[in-house]
Write a protein that holds these residues in place. Structure first.
Motif, mmCIF file in Angstrom:
data_model
loop_
_atom_site.group_PDB
_atom_site.id
_atom_site.type_symbol
_atom_site.label_atom_id
_atom_site.label_comp_id
_atom_site.label_asym_id
_atom_site.label_seq_id
_atom_site.Cartn_x
_atom_site.Cartn_y
_atom_site.Cartn_z
ATOM 1 N N LEU A 197 54.099 47.078 -2.493
ATOM 2 C CA LEU A 197 54.905 47.864 -3.432
ATOM 3 C C LEU A 197 54.786 47.298 -4.843
ATOM 4 O O LEU A 197 54.632 48.044 -5.820
ATOM 5 N N ALA A 238 50.331 50.901 0.046
ATOM 6 C CA ALA A 238 51.313 51.620 -0.768
ATOM 7 C C ALA A 238 50.587 52.760 -1.456
ATOM 8 O O ALA A 238 49.603 52.540 -2.152
ATOM 9 N N LEU A 290 55.029 53.495 1.901
ATOM 10 C CA LEU A 290 54.494 52.260 2.472
ATOM 11 C C LEU A 290 54.106 52.526 3.919
ATOM 12 O O LEU A 290 54.968 52.847 4.740
#
Lengths: 238, 238, 238, 238, 238, 238
Positions: F137, F41, F114
């Motif tokens: 995340l 992320a 992502l």
């Protein structure tokens, strides 16, 4: 008065140098004034897939311009990742113009590619390309004939091209860059040595033109192409 | 014996012609034997986005080859839709080589692009490109100086390049195409006029090479680049 | 005798339907016989980057053909990843033809895009596109005038187009697909309602043509475009 | 002092893990300090078109970097639509380096592709890739030998690579990212287990370098590659 | 209340016109309210390379949208140089949906391509495409049967599609553009005439949805697809 | 019996390892049996152009697969020059799934990307990607919160995904590659930790499915996602 002080029916100085490439089967370096184009003719003994087995050949052309052939640098098309619409339009025109005087059956299953690369651009690059490409093509055909690769006379006629336009209200022959930018009407003529038309492309850049104006441009073109055909013949006779 | 009957430490005939482009701020037509490269230097008074506001300039290069510069026709990169890995590798090398002798701060916020277009290819196109590009760059810098566009001396040294290789067991200087195809080891050297190295790229094409062999190639390169530097200086003095 | 049994100077049936798009500021569905083109005119209140701040607008065109508009399916250009040379040539022609009768300063800083999408193709798609595009453009200009977005009269004239050719030795008007494939010479004419030329493109497909033949084609074109102009006027009067 | 507090002639910690891929015929996960590269070797029993019927095989490489292998995210090349010049340069180097120690005739008509994907990047990704690729290649060759797919001994030697550079005036071995950014000269060496050179690429990032400096870097490289060769051998002996 | 004042379980007016293309083996112009899609089915007597020699055929689809099918003009994908992710997702869905009711072996070695081109877009373009494509496909299959090109019954069932969603808290059938923009959940259902599911794609645009909500949408879809299947049958019976 | 001898409602072994990337703001290495995906992320403090100035952030995803993640080598998308339709479809799904549980206003003007890169593929790569992406995340959001870069609670729920299908007539949970190839119906479910649906994609690969079958798959998915949510929570609690 024209920026170059030429007469309205006066071509720029034209030079044609043959055999300038060490590798190509035919080649010509042609200049129309400050416009300079290097043309090579490459013979390949195969044809595009869609023509295979049809007992005929093909003539095609590609056109390019060195990035600094112009006043400010242009982006290289190989970097941009594609040929512009203008480039494709020009190379299609060159190919069609040459095929119009070639007997494709007499070529046999061979392809001749004319590469027209503009070293310096000062207007008229497509007409100089066509005029020089004919000379390179003629030499490539001779190269094939010397090796008995053809099946009869390949060239039915010669072909040359010139642009005319209406500059400050007056029809003039062989536009250079300064005239081209300003001309209201711009027309390219492709004609054979015998005086017939192969292609006419007339465009109103700003104001539509009349049939009389078109007739005047056509008259200039006939004169200019007559001179170019003679120069092609002289170059090929050397 | 070399195919060209040259001595092992003998360069091909080299010619450098300046000012061959009507439009570019600097230009050179350079030949290493039958290899011929047209170089133009274009000055732009802006820099790439990532350099903006940093008070310095940039020097970059692009490389191209006309389709029929070689024995058989190569596909035009603009038609293929991208530059090959080889092209990108060469133009990155040319750009790095020139930046190594340029004071980018003295350039100010300007960019000089060197376009190296190969008209005829017979081996050594990248080394001829670098050697010719220095001359075109020097003229472009003079053009800028005449207009007071620089902020101090831009060129810290000169730069030239040559390839060497082991041909049939013997180290030789300035490989031509016939030698290049057959050479077991191929090395490109980029050096300054003062004799320092800017770039060395040695590659074992078939068999790895020893440190002694590398030393021999380096010696040849120093001789060749000494000669090239003198020719650059002479060309720029005209 | 023509395959369609038409007279040599007879157009195909032409229909023009306005306002066929729910969303576009102007639109027309035009048919030349079995050829059917949907044209939309989209008004945007911004101009391309290179025109910004110059106090004038722009008119441009894009051309497409549904994959099965033709007898056998053509590959979709979005799948091929690029527009063909033919597509680019046609859309450049359409754009130039319309700009020739538009006062770009009167448009203000706005752009009108004419999308010409061929639903059925039976020859003459570019001439039908130009003829229909004028109608869609006229409606888009009315839409702008109703909103006081223009700075004066935008349209200086009307414009229409037709193709002529030499089919089995005879000059004929408005070639359909069967004639187009066989014609020796093919010419596209773009003319204004007042009878002036905007664009002429004559091409010798197989044999060069004479000035007399060109004159005959021009005469046919003048007749055909006179009829098309009347039909445009009638459609816009409804 | 180096940012990592290493000695000038000290490599980072190197680890090589074999057989990390479930599917590939050979694979290795190699780390040079924080740089981590996953290499897979894929055997295909066909060769590129230009090699077909020549009774020899081919070894090639592809290089990639995960978008977040670096301190800030890089654009994915599959999204950008092409591999960068840097990527192409590196994968060409890896391929050449491996081919230098492979007997392509002994491979038969098979191709081995080495995919080098950088999971973490901290300098030296191309040298780690070459070093790891040799191990994956050796395992793929064993896989082929076990199936009697080869025609004799394929590997003539081992190959490994390391970078050296001049950091704050001192020649150092195995540059990490912090050193690489700042180094004036950066050189990559590819050598065989027997101590011969396969490739040398020395680049002056800012200031040209002398022959003495190059000699110092070469000495460091010989030491580092000796250590890497021993580690490759140990990994393959497990 | 819905913007269109429809009941929650009320479809828009649907029309299906067959045989609208002069050239295609099957075609349909379908409208779901203001959404209008032109579908053509093209029969080719060859299959993609990976299917050759397997004694079965293939059904595939391509999707496009005219630039001004929408409220503001969208960039033409042929100009952008690639199909968007959305376009590819939709055309994959259409192809899968049709293949689910086709006996590919009965098709023999033939391919049918469904081109779905959106002339007007007001929500539901993918569901209208699938519903219309079935009709075009059925006509193409009849065309093949009339020429004895099939090897048995090709169609095992019919197929149609509809979208449902939760608009302002209420499950509604057949979302139009205004509803689609605002709906919290959007689901596309593809079902056969016999009431089985071919594809379900439910997406929470803003807030996740519950199993009860999904059940409600499924109930609406079953009603809508029942109506669409009856309309397909009626159209094909004409 | 399933090829892996699992019960019909039994997931493969799942492992989630956090913090595997040295550089990324969040990362996870997730495996569903032999399927292994590396997710990073990346936080950027800017948003795409079309979101600028709207006071909200964005979450997006990209998906890739190493060439030898599969049994035979796949062409690298960066070499092919574009992402396949399948890749685009998957990365759009991942992005939508994550945005469904994110408060974009609470993110402020920041973007989280992502990257899901498949190291080994054995079925279920998209569901493993979504499940792992939530963990990466969550860590990136913690990283932002620690720097006070958020404007309130960003995550409204957790999200995970699993595939189910009808394998040899029986509904089974978490298809591996062998099952996926053979399954008649394949459905992907994306659900939140609180048990609501984010996305359902059910596809009849060969035969349409009934509502009862869909209900059975949904029941399995609810069980599987319950287990995955617990594992995510446990991983994040470490």
């Amino acid at each position: 008065m024209r920026p170059s002080r030429r007469q309205t029916d006066q071509m720029r100085d034209v030079t044609i140098e043959r055999g300038v490439s060490l590798k190509a089967e035919g080649s010509a370096l042609i200049s129309f004034g400050a416009t300079k184009v290097l043309v090579t003719a490459s013979v390949e003994t195969s044809v595009p897939g869609w023509l295979r087995g049809k007992g005929q050949g093909w003539v095609t052309a590609e056109y390019g311009m060195l990035p600094r052939a112009t006043g400010s640098r242009n982006r290289r098309e190989a970097t941009a990742g594609k040929q512009s619409g203008r480039t494709q339009e020009i190379q299609r025109l060159i190919g069609r113009s040459l095929r119009a005087i070639v007997d494709l059956k007499a070529l046999g299953e061979a392809q001749i590619t004319l590469d027209c690369d503009v070293l310096e651009a000062d207007g008229g690059t497509r007409t100089a390309s066509i005029t020089g490409a004919y000379v390179a093509l003629a030499d490539a055909v001779k190269w094939m004939e010397a090796r008995q690769l053809t099946k009869g006379p390949v060239l039915r006629d010669s072909v040359a091209a010139v642009s005319c336009g209406i500059y400050r209200g007056t029809p003039v022959l062989d536009l250079d860059y300064l005239e081209d930018v300003e001309a209201h009407t711009d027309a390219n003529f492709v004609m054979t040595g015998l005086g017939k038309f192969v292609e006419i492309q007339g465009t109103a850049e700003q104001a539509p033109f009349s049939r009389d104006e078109l007739d005047a441009l056509m008259g200039l073109a006939e004169k200019g192409i007559g001179e170019l055909s003679a120069m092609q013949e002289a170059a090929l006779a050397k």
